[in-house]
Design a protein around this motif. Structure first.
Motif, PDB file in Angstrom:
ATOM      1  N   MET A   1       0.803  -1.189   0.000  1.00 43.83           N
ATOM      2  CA  MET A   1       0.000   0.000   0.000  1.00 43.83           C
ATOM      3  C   MET A   1       0.845   1.252   0.000  1.00 43.83           C
ATOM      4  SD  MET A   1      -1.530   1.122   3.559  1.00 43.83           S
ATOM      5  CE  MET A   1      -0.831   0.469   5.031  1.00 43.83           C
ATOM      6  N   ALA A   2       2.050   1.158  -0.442  1.00 43.96           N
ATOM      7  CA  ALA A   2       2.969   2.285  -0.382  1.00 43.96           C
ATOM      8  C   ALA A   2       2.534   3.407  -1.314  1.00 43.96           C
ATOM      9  CB  ALA A   2       4.373   1.828  -0.759  1.00 43.96           C
ATOM     10  N   ILE A   3       2.599   4.620  -0.779  1.00 41.48           N
ATOM     11  CA  ILE A   3       2.490   5.805  -1.611  1.00 41.48           C
ATOM     12  C   ILE A   3       3.905   6.020  -2.119  1.00 41.48           C
ATOM     13  CG2 ILE A   3       2.035   8.282  -1.651  1.00 41.48           C
ATOM     14  CD1 ILE A   3      -0.428   6.489  -1.220  1.00 41.48           C
ATOM     15  N   GLN A   4       4.081   5.909  -3.410  1.00 37.06           N
ATOM     16  CA  GLN A   4       5.414   5.989  -3.987  1.00 37.06           C
ATOM     17  C   GLN A   4       5.831   7.417  -4.300  1.00 37.06           C
ATOM     18  OE1 GLN A   4       5.340   1.709  -6.254  1.00 37.06           O
ATOM     19  NE2 GLN A   4       5.023   3.487  -7.461  1.00 37.06           N
ATOM     20  N   GLU A   5       4.838   8.247  -4.652  1.00 35.16           N
ATOM     21  CA  GLU A   5       5.170   9.608  -5.065  1.00 35.16           C
ATOM     22  C   GLU A   5       3.945  10.501  -4.910  1.00 35.16           C
ATOM     23  OE1 GLU A   5       7.137  11.898  -8.925  1.00 35.16           O
ATOM     24  OE2 GLU A   5       6.484   9.822  -9.138  1.00 35.16           O
ATOM     25  N   ILE A   6       4.220  11.762  -4.581  1.00 34.53           N
ATOM     26  CA  ILE A   6       3.181  12.789  -4.563  1.00 34.53           C
ATOM     27  C   ILE A   6       3.654  13.897  -5.488  1.00 34.53           C
ATOM     28  CG2 ILE A   6       1.887  14.458  -3.185  1.00 34.53           C
ATOM     29  CD1 ILE A   6       2.541  12.724  -0.700  1.00 34.53           C
ATOM     30  N   THR A   7       2.852  14.204  -6.501  1.00 39.04           N
ATOM     31  CA  THR A   7       3.178  15.306  -7.399  1.00 39.04           C
ATOM     32  C   THR A   7       2.192  16.446  -7.127  1.00 39.04           C
ATOM     33  OG1 THR A   7       1.701  14.685  -9.225  1.00 39.04           O
ATOM     34  CG2 THR A   7       3.875  13.599  -9.150  1.00 39.04           C
ATOM     35  N   ASP A   8       2.249  17.475  -7.943  1.00 40.35           N
ATOM     36  CA  ASP A   8       1.310  18.586  -7.785  1.00 40.35           C
ATOM     37  C   ASP A   8      -0.114  18.197  -8.154  1.00 40.35           C
ATOM     38  OD1 ASP A   8       3.345  20.287  -6.963  1.00 40.35           O
ATOM     39  OD2 ASP A   8       3.706  21.054  -8.984  1.00 40.35           O
ATOM     40  N   THR A   9      -0.274  17.110  -8.913  1.00 38.93           N
ATOM     41  CA  THR A   9      -1.602  16.759  -9.416  1.00 38.93           C
ATOM     42  C   THR A   9      -2.096  15.368  -9.023  1.00 38.93           C
ATOM     43  OG1 THR A   9      -0.650  15.940 -11.488  1.00 38.93           O
ATOM     44  CG2 THR A   9      -1.352  18.257 -11.434  1.00 38.93           C
ATOM     45  N   GLU A  10      -1.194  14.490  -8.575  1.00 40.56           N
ATOM     46  CA  GLU A  10      -1.604  13.109  -8.298  1.00 40.56           C
ATOM     47  C   GLU A  10      -0.682  12.432  -7.300  1.00 40.56           C
ATOM     48  OE1 GLU A  10      -1.327  11.013 -12.044  1.00 40.56           O
ATOM     49  OE2 GLU A  10       0.851  11.090 -12.042  1.00 40.56           O
ATOM     50  N   ILE A  11      -1.141  11.255  -6.846  1.00 34.09           N
ATOM     51  CA  ILE A  11      -0.262  10.371  -6.090  1.00 34.09           C
ATOM     52  C   ILE A  11      -0.068   9.111  -6.920  1.00 34.09           C
ATOM     53  CG2 ILE A  11      -0.954  11.224  -3.818  1.00 34.09           C
ATOM     54  CD1 ILE A  11      -2.544   8.578  -3.453  1.00 34.09           C
ATOM     55  N   VAL A  12       1.069   8.486  -6.724  1.00 31.74           N
ATOM     56  CA  VAL A  12       1.341   7.185  -7.333  1.00 31.74           C
ATOM     57  C   VAL A  12       1.350   6.204  -6.174  1.00 31.74           C
ATOM     58  CG1 VAL A  12       2.919   5.784  -8.704  1.00 31.74           C
ATOM     59  CG2 VAL A  12       2.710   8.248  -9.158  1.00 31.74           C
ATOM     60  N   GLN A  13       0.475   5.210  -6.247  1.00 32.81           N
ATOM     61  CA  GLN A  13       0.262   4.274  -5.151  1.00 32.81           C
ATOM     62  C   GLN A  13       0.459   2.857  -5.642  1.00 32.81           C
ATOM     63  OE1 GLN A  13      -3.220   2.632  -5.037  1.00 32.81           O
ATOM     64  NE2 GLN A  13      -3.001   1.652  -3.076  1.00 32.81           N
ATOM     65  N   ARG A  14       1.077   2.022  -4.818  1.00 36.03           N
ATOM     66  CA  ARG A  14       1.248   0.604  -5.113  1.00 36.03           C
ATOM     67  C   ARG A  14       0.197  -0.139  -4.306  1.00 36.03           C
ATOM     68  NH1 ARG A  14       3.860  -1.914  -8.912  1.00 36.03           N
ATOM     69  NH2 ARG A  14       5.502  -0.396  -8.720  1.00 36.03           N
ATOM     70  N   CYS A  15      -0.714  -0.856  -4.976  1.00 36.31           N
ATOM     71  CA  CYS A  15      -1.813  -1.566  -4.322  1.00 36.31           C
ATOM     72  C   CYS A  15      -1.285  -2.744  -3.509  1.00 36.31           C
ATOM     73  CB  CYS A  15      -2.798  -2.057  -5.369  1.00 36.31           C
ATOM     74  SG  CYS A  15      -4.176  -2.998  -4.667  1.00 36.31           S
ATOM     75  N   ALA A  16      -1.732  -2.836  -2.271  1.00 40.81           N
ATOM     76  CA  ALA A  16      -1.334  -3.952  -1.408  1.00 40.81           C
ATOM     77  C   ALA A  16      -1.990  -5.249  -1.853  1.00 40.81           C
ATOM     78  CB  ALA A  16      -1.697  -3.657   0.044  1.00 40.81           C
ATOM     79  N   GLY A  17      -3.146  -5.153  -2.493  1.00 47.02           N
ATOM     80  CA  GLY A  17      -3.869  -6.357  -2.908  1.00 47.02           C
ATOM     81  C   GLY A  17      -3.291  -7.044  -4.123  1.00 47.02           C
ATOM     82  N   CYS A  18      -2.993  -6.276  -5.163  1.00 42.75           N
ATOM     83  CA  CYS A  18      -2.556  -6.883  -6.422  1.00 42.75           C
ATOM     84  C   CYS A  18      -1.172  -6.428  -6.863  1.00 42.75           C
ATOM     85  CB  CYS A  18      -3.566  -6.589  -7.523  1.00 42.75           C
ATOM     86  SG  CYS A  18      -3.646  -4.850  -8.011  1.00 42.75           S
ATOM     87  N   ASP A  19      -0.566  -5.522  -6.112  1.00 40.00           N
ATOM     88  CA  ASP A  19       0.760  -4.991  -6.411  1.00 40.00           C
ATOM     89  C   ASP A  19       0.760  -4.100  -7.651  1.00 40.00           C
ATOM     90  OD1 ASP A  19       3.398  -4.758  -5.463  1.00 40.00           O
ATOM     91  OD2 ASP A  19       4.126  -6.170  -6.977  1.00 40.00           O
TER      92      ASP A  19
END
Length: 141
Positions: A1-19
């Motif tokens: 469930m890691a939040i990998q990155e936060i930009t000015d417009t979005e977050i990049v998230q890695r799903c814990a369920g399906c990767d």
């Protein structure tokens, strides 16, 4: 469930369920969850994963939390990013309806400027190794 990155417009998230890697626009996020007569202002609910439909929740660190025991570790960096995301959303008024008139009272924990410069000098992005550690994997798996 890691939040990998936060930009000015979005977050990049890695799903814990399906990767899977998901890009979530900040405009789709709000602070707070409501249940019956209660509203919790320390939570950011992420939308369902488009692949596996799992749902994840990010919790801001408690207001009285002691300093993280492992400064600069994967867990510490991730905690800072969640706190910063929560803070940014509150600052922009991105809160659930029942918190709109109470947003000034919501505790936020933005990353201090000097800490941000020291730990996130290339922006709010976790190193690949940190993401792998948060997912419970050995690097390169």
């Amino acid at each position: 469930m890691a939040i990998q990155e936060i930009t000015d417009t979005e977050i990049v998230q890695r799903c814990a369920g399906c990767d899977g890697e998901n890009r979530v626009p900040l405009a789709n996020l709000a602070v707070g969850i409501e249940r019956d007569e209660q509203v919790e202002d320390s939570v950011v609910a992420l939308p369902e994963c488009p692949t596996c439909r799992s749902r994840e929740f990010l919790l801001r660190s408690p207001a009285s939390e002691q300093a993280h025991p492992s400064q600069g570790s994967s867990g510490h960096l991730h905690r800072l990013m969640i706190d910063e995301l929560h803070s940014q959303l509150v600052k922009k008024g991105r809160v659930v309806e029942r918190l709109v008139n109470k947003s000034e009272q919501i505790v936020t924990k933005p990353i201090a400027t000097e800490v941000k410069q020291r730990l996130f000098d290339k922006g709010l992005k976790l190193p690949a190794r940190a993401v792998e550690q948060l997912q419970g994997k050995e690097p390169g798996q």
